[in-house]
Design a protein around this motif. Structure first.
Motif, mmCIF file in Angstrom:
data_model
loop_
_atom_site.group_PDB
_atom_site.id
_atom_site.type_symbol
_atom_site.label_atom_id
_atom_site.label_comp_id
_atom_site.label_asym_id
_atom_site.label_seq_id
_atom_site.Cartn_x
_atom_site.Cartn_y
_atom_site.Cartn_z
ATOM 1 N N ASP A 63 0.836 -1.200 0.000
ATOM 2 C CA ASP A 63 0.000 0.000 0.000
ATOM 3 C C ASP A 63 0.868 1.246 0.000
ATOM 4 O OD1 ASP A 63 -2.294 -1.505 0.117
ATOM 5 O OD2 ASP A 63 -2.530 -1.334 2.292
ATOM 6 N N GLY A 64 0.385 2.274 -0.674
ATOM 7 C CA GLY A 64 1.052 3.564 -0.593
ATOM 8 C C GLY A 64 0.838 4.187 0.762
ATOM 9 N N ILE A 65 1.816 4.969 1.227
ATOM 10 C CA ILE A 65 1.716 5.625 2.531
ATOM 11 C C ILE A 65 1.809 7.129 2.334
ATOM 12 C CG2 ILE A 65 2.678 5.866 4.844
ATOM 13 C CD1 ILE A 65 3.931 3.084 4.519
ATOM 14 N N ALA A 66 0.776 7.842 2.780
ATOM 15 C CA ALA A 66 0.772 9.303 2.769
ATOM 16 C C ALA A 66 0.826 9.796 4.209
ATOM 17 C CB ALA A 66 -0.487 9.825 2.087
ATOM 18 N N SER A 67 1.236 11.049 4.369
ATOM 19 C CA SER A 67 1.290 11.652 5.704
ATOM 20 C C SER A 67 0.373 12.877 5.729
ATOM 21 C CB SER A 67 2.727 12.057 6.041
ATOM 22 O OG SER A 67 2.766 12.697 7.301
ATOM 23 N N VAL A 68 -0.534 12.903 6.700
ATOM 24 C CA VAL A 68 -1.429 14.049 6.886
ATOM 25 C C VAL A 68 -1.156 14.614 8.276
ATOM 26 C CG1 VAL A 68 -3.817 14.854 6.940
ATOM 27 C CG2 VAL A 68 -3.181 12.956 5.436
ATOM 28 N N ASP A 69 -0.474 15.733 8.336
ATOM 29 C CA ASP A 69 -0.081 16.337 9.618
ATOM 30 C C ASP A 69 0.627 15.317 10.517
ATOM 31 O OD1 ASP A 69 -1.221 18.695 8.785
ATOM 32 O OD2 ASP A 69 -3.121 18.344 9.837
ATOM 33 N N GLY A 70 1.500 14.498 9.917
ATOM 34 C CA GLY A 70 2.254 13.519 10.678
ATOM 35 C C GLY A 70 1.528 12.206 10.918
ATOM 36 N N TYR A 71 0.288 12.109 10.453
ATOM 37 C CA TYR A 71 -0.528 10.900 10.640
ATOM 38 C C TYR A 71 -0.431 10.042 9.380
ATOM 39 C CZ TYR A 71 -4.834 8.168 11.391
ATOM 40 O OH TYR A 71 -5.747 7.171 11.555
ATOM 41 N N ARG A 72 -0.147 8.736 9.556
ATOM 42 C CA ARG A 72 0.044 7.846 8.407
ATOM 43 C C ARG A 72 -1.295 7.369 7.853
ATOM 44 N NH1 ARG A 72 3.332 2.900 9.874
ATOM 45 N NH2 ARG A 72 2.238 3.227 11.851
ATOM 46 N N LEU A 73 -1.427 7.468 6.543
ATOM 47 C CA LEU A 73 -2.631 7.034 5.851
ATOM 48 C C LEU A 73 -2.220 6.053 4.760
ATOM 49 C CD1 LEU A 73 -5.640 7.823 6.121
ATOM 50 C CD2 LEU A 73 -5.269 9.508 4.312
ATOM 51 N N PHE A 74 -2.723 4.815 4.853
ATOM 52 C CA PHE A 74 -2.409 3.779 3.864
ATOM 53 C C PHE A 74 -3.423 3.849 2.722
ATOM 54 C CE2 PHE A 74 -0.425 2.171 7.711
ATOM 55 C CZ PHE A 74 0.787 1.676 7.244
ATOM 56 N N VAL A 75 -2.914 3.872 1.490
ATOM 57 C CA VAL A 75 -3.758 3.997 0.298
ATOM 58 C C VAL A 75 -3.449 2.816 -0.624
ATOM 59 C CG1 VAL A 75 -4.418 5.439 -1.651
ATOM 60 C CG2 VAL A 75 -3.659 6.516 0.490
ATOM 61 N N SER A 76 -4.438 1.944 -0.834
ATOM 62 C CA SER A 76 -4.207 0.782 -1.696
ATOM 63 C C SER A 76 -4.117 1.212 -3.151
ATOM 64 C CB SER A 76 -5.321 -0.260 -1.522
ATOM 65 O OG SER A 76 -6.582 0.320 -1.815
ATOM 66 N N GLY A 77 -3.242 0.530 -3.897
ATOM 67 C CA GLY A 77 -3.120 0.776 -5.328
ATOM 68 C C GLY A 77 -2.466 2.095 -5.671
ATOM 69 N N ALA A 78 -1.592 2.606 -4.812
ATOM 70 C CA ALA A 78 -0.898 3.872 -5.086
ATOM 71 C C ALA A 78 0.609 3.644 -5.009
ATOM 72 C CB ALA A 78 -1.330 4.944 -4.092
ATOM 73 N N GLU A 79 1.348 4.358 -5.842
ATOM 74 C CA GLU A 79 2.799 4.212 -5.912
ATOM 75 C C GLU A 79 3.488 5.460 -5.356
ATOM 76 O OE1 GLU A 79 4.290 1.470 -6.882
ATOM 77 O OE2 GLU A 79 2.422 0.454 -7.470
ATOM 78 N N GLU A 80 4.719 5.276 -4.912
ATOM 79 C CA GLU A 80 5.513 6.392 -4.406
ATOM 80 C C GLU A 80 5.601 7.495 -5.455
ATOM 81 O OE1 GLU A 80 9.980 7.237 -2.551
ATOM 82 O OE2 GLU A 80 9.242 5.175 -2.770
ATOM 83 N N GLY A 81 5.352 8.727 -5.023
ATOM 84 C CA GLY A 81 5.397 9.873 -5.922
ATOM 85 C C GLY A 81 4.037 10.262 -6.491
ATOM 86 N N ASP A 82 3.031 9.358 -6.380
ATOM 87 C CA ASP A 82 1.683 9.680 -6.875
ATOM 88 C C ASP A 82 1.048 10.771 -6.015
ATOM 89 O OD1 ASP A 82 1.935 7.679 -8.729
ATOM 90 O OD2 ASP A 82 0.545 6.276 -7.744
ATOM 91 N N THR A 83 0.254 11.612 -6.632
ATOM 92 C CA THR A 83 -0.645 12.514 -5.916
ATOM 93 C C THR A 83 -2.064 12.085 -6.268
ATOM 94 O OG1 THR A 83 0.926 14.348 -5.941
ATOM 95 C CG2 THR A 83 -1.387 14.893 -5.585
ATOM 96 N N VAL A 84 -2.821 11.666 -5.266
ATOM 97 C CA VAL A 84 -4.134 11.053 -5.530
ATOM 98 C C VAL A 84 -5.207 11.639 -4.619
ATOM 99 C CG1 VAL A 84 -3.224 8.868 -6.409
ATOM 100 C CG2 VAL A 84 -3.554 9.141 -3.948
ATOM 101 N N ALA A 85 -6.434 11.656 -5.148
ATOM 102 C CA ALA A 85 -7.600 12.030 -4.343
ATOM 103 C C ALA A 85 -8.133 10.771 -3.670
ATOM 104 C CB ALA A 85 -8.671 12.654 -5.223
#
Length: 257
Positions: free
Chosen positions: A216-238
């Motif tokens: 899973d892709g991992i994004a950070s929202v104010d230091g909080y980890r959010l796992f996003v399935s089907g996303a690659e490093e460097g992607d910007t996704v809604a």
């Protein structure tokens, strides 16, 4: 007045009140208090819940009790500190915050109003006290912390429960066996205080900073980890947030719905 089973049991086992067994049963149900925890008990007099909390946290834990009535000292529990004050007053709540000195793992409240005999008035006062306890819990609890609060059944209790559910992973309503048969009291147990900056249903745009072990892709929202399935490093996704835990959450890409 008849002396019921839990009244007699408290006398025999040396607890200050029959209410001690309510906390024992609530803790057995949802494991609210662990060894080494810091626990804040609101409306703690005469001290039955403090005794149970002190037993559960052990010598390495810390228990703070507050009530506008005086709480007699405990000869056999060195970990208990008591404060005298009215929890509806800001100055008392500040003293509790100061005494806790940071980390709090559980906030428990058996507060009840002085009974007038008029149920609608007593119920409204009970709900007010429960909300005071809830606000204190939000102020004190660490991420993942637990909350127990008593309220009398009646108007606006469902709204109160919904507010508690916004702030915890899940909420359970129960009436322990130690409650009197004629009692209208119910206890809400909030498990897993959520301090995340997102909530389920939120839609936002995130940048994938890395990929986890499960792919899973991992994004950070104010230091909080959010796992996003089907996303690659460097992607910007809604994404839409689906599930929130105290320390991480899960989201789905909106373009994959």
């Amino acid at each position: 007045m008849t002396r019921d089973h839990y009244y007699n049991k408290a006398k025999q086992e040396g607890y200050r009140s029959r209410a001690a067994y309510k906390l024992k049963q609530l803790d057995q149900l949802e494991n609210v208090i662990d060894r080494g925890d810091t626990v804040v008990d609101l409306g703690a007099a005469p001290g039955g819940w403090l005794e149970v909390a002190a037993e559960e946290v052990g010598p390495e834990g810390n228990v703070i009790g507050v009530d506008f009535q005086r709480i007699d000292d405990f000869a056999d529990h060195d970990t208990v500190e008591t404060l005298r004050g009215d929890m509806t007053e800001d100055k008392t709540r500040k003293r509790v915050v100061d005494a806790a000195d940071g980390s709090v793992d559980a906030v428990i409240s058996d507060m009840a109003p002085n009974m007038s005999g008029e149920y609608s008035l007593d119920q409204a006062r009970s709900l007010h006290l429960a909300r005071q306890a809830f606000e204190t819990a939000l102020e004190l609890l660490d991420s993942g912390g637990d909350f127990v609060v008593k309220v009398f059944e009646g108007p606006d209790v469902d709204d109160f429960r919904a507010d508690v559910e916004e702030e915890f992973q899940y909420v359970r309503a129960t009436s322990p066996k130690a409650s009197r048969d004629e009692s209208s009291e119910v206890y809400f147990i909030g498990k897993g205080r959520l301090t995340a900056p997102v909530r389920p249903g939120d839609e936002l745009e995130v940048e994938i900073e890395s990929v986890g072990d499960e792919g899973d892709g991992i994004a950070s929202v104010d230091g909080y980890r959010l796992f996003v399935s089907g996303a690659e490093e460097g992607d910007t996704v809604a994404v839409r947030v689906e599930d929130v835990k105290p320390n991480f959450g899960f989201a789905q890409r909106l373009d994959r719905d």
